[in-house]
Design an enzyme around this catalytic site. Structure first.
Site, PDB file in Angstrom:
ATOM      1  N   GLU A 278       0.832  -1.203   0.000  1.00 47.36           N
ATOM      2  CA  GLU A 278       0.000   0.000   0.000  1.00 47.36           C
ATOM      3  C   GLU A 278       0.868   1.255   0.000  1.00 47.36           C
ATOM      4  OE1 GLU A 278      -3.372   0.229  -0.368  1.00 47.36           O
ATOM      5  OE2 GLU A 278      -3.153  -1.912  -0.784  1.00 47.36           O
ATOM      6  N   TRP A 281       1.841   1.631  -3.510  1.00 47.70           N
ATOM      7  CA  TRP A 281       0.750   2.176  -4.328  1.00 47.70           C
ATOM      8  C   TRP A 281       0.757   3.703  -4.230  1.00 47.70           C
ATOM      9  CZ3 TRP A 281      -2.320   0.836  -8.127  1.00 47.70           C
ATOM     10  CH2 TRP A 281      -2.669  -0.509  -8.323  1.00 47.70           C
ATOM     11  N   TRP A 310     -20.915  10.396 -20.027  1.00 47.55           N
ATOM     12  CA  TRP A 310     -21.335  10.552 -18.635  1.00 47.55           C
ATOM     13  C   TRP A 310     -22.678  11.280 -18.587  1.00 47.55           C
ATOM     14  CZ3 TRP A 310     -18.428   7.497 -15.967  1.00 47.55           C
ATOM     15  CH2 TRP A 310     -17.063   7.363 -16.242  1.00 47.55           C
ATOM     16  N   ASN A 345     -10.965   2.577   3.092  1.00 48.35           N
ATOM     17  CA  ASN A 345     -10.529   2.418   1.708  1.00 48.35           C
ATOM     18  C   ASN A 345     -11.444   1.510   0.887  1.00 48.35           C
ATOM     19  OD1 ASN A 345      -8.466   2.919  -0.394  1.00 48.35           O
ATOM     20  ND2 ASN A 345      -8.206   0.699  -0.266  1.00 48.35           N
ATOM     21  N   TRP A 363     -16.432  10.760 -13.110  1.00 54.50           N
ATOM     22  CA  TRP A 363     -15.554  10.523 -11.959  1.00 54.50           C
ATOM     23  C   TRP A 363     -14.974  11.811 -11.399  1.00 54.50           C
ATOM     24  CZ3 TRP A 363     -10.506  12.153 -12.590  1.00 54.50           C
ATOM     25  CH2 TRP A 363     -10.052  12.336 -13.908  1.00 54.50           C
ATOM     26  N   TRP A 386      -9.973   7.227  -7.888  1.00 53.16           N
ATOM     27  CA  TRP A 386     -11.180   7.487  -8.672  1.00 53.16           C
ATOM     28  C   TRP A 386     -11.046   6.973 -10.102  1.00 53.16           C
ATOM     29  CZ3 TRP A 386     -16.074   8.711  -7.816  1.00 53.16           C
ATOM     30  CH2 TRP A 386     -16.414   9.105  -6.516  1.00 53.16           C
TER      31      TRP A 386
END
Length: 481
Positions: A278, A281, A310, A345, A363, A386
């Site tokens: 993590e 990341w 969208w 998360n 988004w 996102w």
């Protein structure tokens, strides 16, 4: 005289620029208040409040070392070069020291500051600090930035095994300077003070951050892999606000994990290995900011997905924002965000995928709403998350993988504990009905709780069609595992 410009590095220990400055000579610190810039970046009031509370704690820590902290105003970053130049002239500064930041606006700001100061005979030194590896130093064999996390992680592992970044000690006390420190404001214009309950959840100061890191590493790290996806359990570190503000460094986090895992990266405790991943990341998304600057400009990482149709649905967006979707796990997660400035998360992925897939809402609207409410709001991590959820980003979920909020709720909050905490109006339901009150039947459902705003099956098909109908026919192949 040396000057350190503090930004997202509000700590004494393991602060690269601060360490370098104090080793070169008498040092003064400065922090710039930039409310117009913070507004432009959608920084949350609770995050700005957290910065100021940590800054106040750091001012006291610096004072004990005889390092005065000065506060200056540069409402937008365009004014930062002149404000800093004036201060350098007032104090006869030889060198300005900063720790690198990586957003496109941050990079432009620092380039402008460095250019002006150097033209006036003031040195400008920047340092790698908020990352383990400088962007541009972890590249593919062809010399490009990685687009797939697993490949990026492999190279990082090899680098860490051969050269683990060391931690730096706090500076020593210096001789007293005839410069008076400025008071840190409790509030800045246009940013409200959050509820005291929210402040109490996130106490400020380096000592608190270190204590929380130590407790997590010693008591919870081994269970991290098994418990991190269950929002009712204390399975995550909740250190992200301290990392985002630089009250903790990633090096400190990495060393704490290794210390509790016998120095191993890829073996030993599954919890430690997962948590280190993590941290990587977080590293990966910072590198993406530099390698693919379009993501700092509100653009999709995958350009073909800019053609997604969208929906313009302001009422549905408002219902999502206000926790009125009629899907308990979504609404409970959004209430957690609104009341605490933080969201678990796993829930961030669930609510993001619901907005972008089931509601087919852009988004970018979700990303912005999160930034306006998150105490740990970070451009790289928030954008990366996102875009992952909306299938527009690097290493993203295939467009045909769409989380079902009901099955996610049943799997990760099976007893409904998290839902009951945040939706007390549903507290009387049993562990089956609490995930989907609408299935109970009856004319009015549960009093005070709305019916689902969308049919999950039909909305899933709508999302699949929107992605399948993109002009580029390579979309499906790109996402296929």
């Amino acid at each position: 005289m040396q000057l350190i410009w503090l930004r997202s590095d509000l700590r004494l220990h393991d602060n690269t620029a601060l360490s370098a400055a104090t080793q070169r000579g008498p040092t003064v610190a400065v922090y710039l208040l930039s409310p117009r810039q913070w507004q432009a970046h959608d920084d949350a009031p609770c995050k700005v409040d957290f910065w100021l509370r940590n800054l106040e704690q750091l001012s006291g820590d610096l004072a004990r070392l005889n390092i005065p902290l000065l506060i200056r105003e540069a409402p937008s970053w365009e004014q930062a070069p002149q404000v800093l130049l004036q201060l350098c002239r007032e104090l006869a500064i030889e060198t300005l020291h900063v720790n690198e930041e990586y957003g496109i606006h941050e990079s432009r700001r620092d380039t402008a500051v460095a250019s002006l100061l150097k033209s006036q005979g003031v040195n400008f030194h920047s340092y790698l600090d908020q990352l383990l590896f400088r962007p541009g130093s972890v590249l593919t064999k062809s010399g490009g930035y990685f687009q797939v996390f697993s490949q990026f992680r492999k190279v990082c592992y090899n680098r860490l095994h051969s050269a683990l970044p060391p931690q730096l000690a706090a500076p020593r006390m210096q001789a007293t300077l005839k410069i008076k420190a400025d008071a840190v404001p409790r509030q800045v214009e246009d940013f409200s003070t959050p509820d005291p309950h929210l402040q109490a959840l996130w106490p400020a100061g380096e000592n608190v951050a270190q204590q929380r890191l130590a407790h997590f590493a010693e008591a919870q790290l081994d269970h991290y892999q098994a418990e991190r996806d269950f929002p009712a359990k204390p399975g995550t570190s909740q250190l992200s606000p301290y990392l985002a503000a630089g009250v903790l460094s990633p090096r400190q986090c990495l060393h704490a994990a290794l210390q509790n895992n016998r120095g191993e990266f890829a073996s030993g405790s599954p919890g430690a290995v997962t948590w280190i991943n993590e941290l990587l990341w977080r590293e990966f998304y910072k590198h993406i900011l530099v390698g693919y600057p379009q993501v700092s400009r509100h653009q999709a990482f995958r350009p073909e997905t800019e053609a997604v149709a969208w929906r313009n649905a302001p009422d549905e967006l408002a219902a999502w924002q206000q926790a009125r979707t009629g899907l308990p796990i979504i609404d409970a997660a959004m209430r957690q965000l609104l009341e605490t400035g933080w969201m678990h998360n796993r829930l961030r992925m669930i609510v993001a995928m619901f907005l972008t897939k089931n509601l087919l809402i852009d988004w970018r609207l979700g990303e912005r709403f999160f930034m306006r409410h998150l105490i740990d709001g970070d451009l790289a991590a928030n954008n990366g998350g996102w875009q992952w959820s909306s299938s527009t980003g690097t290493d993203s979920a295939p467009y045909f993988r769409i989380f079902n909020p009901l099955s996610q709720s049943q799997r990760f909050d099976s007893q409904g504990t998290f839902i009951r905490h945040w939706l007390p109006e549903l507290a009387g339901l049993n562990e089956k009905d609490i995930h989907n009150p609408a299935a109970m039947g009856g004319l009015f459902g549960v009093a005070g709780y709305p019916p689902p705003m969308v049919d999950l099956s039909m909305s899933r098909e709508r999302a699949l069609a929107a992605f399948k109908n993109l002009p580029s026919r390579v979309v499906a192949e790109r996402y296929r595992e």
